[in-house]
Enzyme design. Structure first.
Site, short mmCIF file in Angstrom:
data_model
loop_
_atom_site.label_atom_id
_atom_site.label_comp_id
_atom_site.label_asym_id
_atom_site.label_seq_id
_atom_site.Cartn_x
_atom_site.Cartn_y
_atom_site.Cartn_z
N ARG A 57 0.85 -1.20 0.00
CA ARG A 57 0.00 0.00 0.00
C ARG A 57 0.89 1.25 0.00
O ARG A 57 0.61 2.23 -0.69
CB ARG A 57 -0.96 0.01 1.20
CG ARG A 57 -1.67 1.36 1.37
CD ARG A 57 -2.94 1.31 2.22
NE ARG A 57 -2.81 0.51 3.41
CZ ARG A 57 -2.11 0.87 4.50
NH1 ARG A 57 -1.50 2.03 4.56
NH2 ARG A 57 -2.04 0.06 5.53
N TYR A 109 -16.28 16.35 -15.36
CA TYR A 109 -16.71 14.96 -15.51
C TYR A 109 -17.83 14.64 -14.51
O TYR A 109 -17.76 15.06 -13.34
CB TYR A 109 -15.49 14.05 -15.28
CG TYR A 109 -15.81 12.58 -15.31
CD1 TYR A 109 -16.11 11.95 -16.50
CD2 TYR A 109 -15.82 11.83 -14.14
CE1 TYR A 109 -16.42 10.59 -16.53
CE2 TYR A 109 -16.11 10.47 -14.15
CZ TYR A 109 -16.42 9.86 -15.35
OH TYR A 109 -16.71 8.53 -15.38
N ASP A 181 -7.60 18.04 -14.91
CA ASP A 181 -7.91 16.69 -15.36
C ASP A 181 -7.51 16.63 -16.83
O ASP A 181 -8.15 17.24 -17.68
CB ASP A 181 -9.40 16.40 -15.15
CG ASP A 181 -9.81 14.99 -15.61
OD1 ASP A 181 -9.12 14.42 -16.47
OD2 ASP A 181 -10.84 14.49 -15.11
N LYS A 206 -8.67 5.59 -19.89
CA LYS A 206 -8.99 6.05 -21.24
C LYS A 206 -7.76 5.95 -22.15
O LYS A 206 -7.28 4.85 -22.37
CB LYS A 206 -9.55 7.48 -21.17
CG LYS A 206 -10.58 7.68 -20.04
CD LYS A 206 -11.87 6.90 -20.25
CE LYS A 206 -12.76 6.87 -19.00
NZ LYS A 206 -13.08 8.14 -18.40
C1 LIG Z 1 -13.56 8.55 -17.14
C2 LIG Z 1 -13.16 9.89 -16.61
C3 LIG Z 1 -12.93 10.09 -15.24
C4 LIG Z 1 -13.14 8.98 -14.22
O1 LIG Z 1 -12.21 7.96 -14.36
P1 LIG Z 1 -12.49 6.42 -13.95
O2 LIG Z 1 -11.25 5.75 -14.37
O3 LIG Z 1 -13.71 5.99 -14.70
O4 LIG Z 1 -12.72 6.40 -12.48
C5 LIG Z 1 -12.50 11.33 -14.83
N1 LIG Z 1 -12.33 12.35 -15.70
C6 LIG Z 1 -12.57 12.20 -17.02
C7 LIG Z 1 -12.38 13.35 -17.93
C8 LIG Z 1 -12.99 10.97 -17.52
O5 LIG Z 1 -13.24 10.83 -18.83
#
Ligand SMILES: *Cc1c(COP(=O)(O)O)cnc(C)c1O
Length: 389
Positions: A57, A109, A181, A206
């Protein structure tokens, strides 16, 4: 100095750093990939001289390689890997305390919106949502207890562009932590730390992972003080990424450059093709000449990305297209080798009140196309038959 100049001066170039990131060869055996250290704990050979990692961890060599990798790509001092994008985002928000106020882009998001409005609000962390494309609106949201500004650019799903450098500079003047982000652009196209940002976040699920087969999140800190605070939170919350997933993510990240470059060329073609059609009500892509954010995008990014949103005019037509396309996955998520067609009104933004959705341009006819690696001619032919049916 803008990003482009920095990139030119940087050596080695990002395409090279994606392959030669420091841990690409195992120092112990010469193995051509990072070993998966599937261990929760580590033997103390000498009790007075503990091992580098003592419990997974707190630190795991496979995860460490990934964390160093993303730090190199984003140009920060240290990286952190989490169990999902939301784990990275929620852990980062744990830097803040009851009574703090955050300024967040209104196009954030959906999961981040839910976290802020339904969970962090219960902990007395207050949020003001603003149109981040308007610097005056950001400035007007400042309160004595404001601690951070949170950006997401391009935004989802209408691809609005925030001027990262301008917001980060203003944030610095007011001692606020600036956060981006960077999921849609990835460090291949956009490196916010070079624009003055303090923390970069990713849903690595992604584009970074790129194969729709791993859920992961990443954070990168600009300086050691922030990195220490993030480390403390990551270890304290235990929101870490496992060794198998860490390895799988690195496997995907090595081809990020090749995938992004290919998908972007196709995305530009798709956007141009859609913009020429009379039966499409709107096309959102920062690479289109008429996109209002194009100039800012070109200042702060090396590309436009692989996500194109477009409005087919009505909910009925959108549903027809979704049921007739044969190549893309019809699904939430994005950024994979296969194209993914999403329906924001019924998927990612279903929980948003209809009037708020419409205000943001998320109409019943809006579709979001994440362009994969298929032949673009085949993708266009498939979309054409779905639109014309
Ligand atoms: C998918 C996404 C998230 C969340 O991520 P997860 O891996 O699904 O928890 C956050 N920000 C953006 C822009 C996203 O496309």
């Amino acid at each position: 100095m803008n990003d482009r100049n920095r990139e030119e001066r940087q050596s080695p170039k990002l395409d090279t750093r994606l392959i030669h990131f420091g841990s690409e060869v195992d120092p112990a055996t010469g193995a051509s990939s990072v070993p998966i250290y599937q261990a929760s704990t580590f033997h103390h050979h000498d009790i007075f001289n503990p091992p580098t990692h003592d419990y997974s961890r707190s630190g795991n060599p496979t995860r460490q390689a990934l964390e160093d990798y993303i730090a190199v790509l984003e140009g920060g001092v240290r990286g952190f890997a989490f169990a999902s994008g939301m784990a990275a985002i929620s852990s980062t928000f744990m830097l803040f305390s009851a009574g703090d106020h955050l300024i967040v882009t209104e196009d954030v998001y959906g999961g981040t919106y839910r976290l802020l409005t339904q969970i962090l609000s219960r902990m007395n962390i207050e949020t003001t949502f603003v149109d981040m494309t308007d610097l005056e609106a950001v400035k007007a949201a400042l309160q004595p207890n404001t601690k951070a500004v949170y950006m997401e650019t391009p935004s989802n799903p209408t691809l609005k562009i925030t001027d990262i450098g301008a917001v980060a500079e203003w944030a610095r003047e007011h001692d606020l932590i600036s956060i981006v982000d960077n999921t849609f652009m990835t460090p291949y196209y956009q490196r916010p730390i070079e624009q003055g940002v303090d923390i970069v976040l990713h849903s690595a699920t992604k584009f970074l992972g790129g194969h729709s087969d791993v859920l992961a999140g990443l954070a990168v800190a600009r300086d050691d003080a922030l990195a220490d605070r993030l480390k403390y939170v990551q270890n304290g919350l235990g929101t870490v990424l496992g060794a198998q997933e860490s390895w799988l993510l690195m496997r995907g990240m090595k081809t990020l450059g090749a995938r992004m470059a290919h998908s972007e060329i196709s995305a530009r073609k798709l956007a141009d093709w859609l913009a020429r059609r009379q039966d499409i009500a709107a096309v959102y892509y920062p690479g289109l000449a008429e996109h209002p954010g194009r100039e800012v995008q070109e200042k702060q990014s090396k590309g436009y990305g692989a996500v194109v949103s477009f409005d087919v005019g009505s909910g009925d037509r959108a549903k027809r297209v979704l049921s007739r396309v044969k190549l893309p996955l019809v699904a939430v998520s994005l950024g994979a080798v296969e194209s993914i067609l999403s329906y924001p009104a019924m998927m990612s933004h279903a929980s948003m009140p209809p009037e708020v959705r419409l205000e943001r341009g998320i109409t019943d006819g809006l579709l979001r196309f994440s362009v994969g690696l298929e032949d673009i001619g085949d993708l266009l032919a498939d979309l054409e038959q779905a639109l014309e049916a």
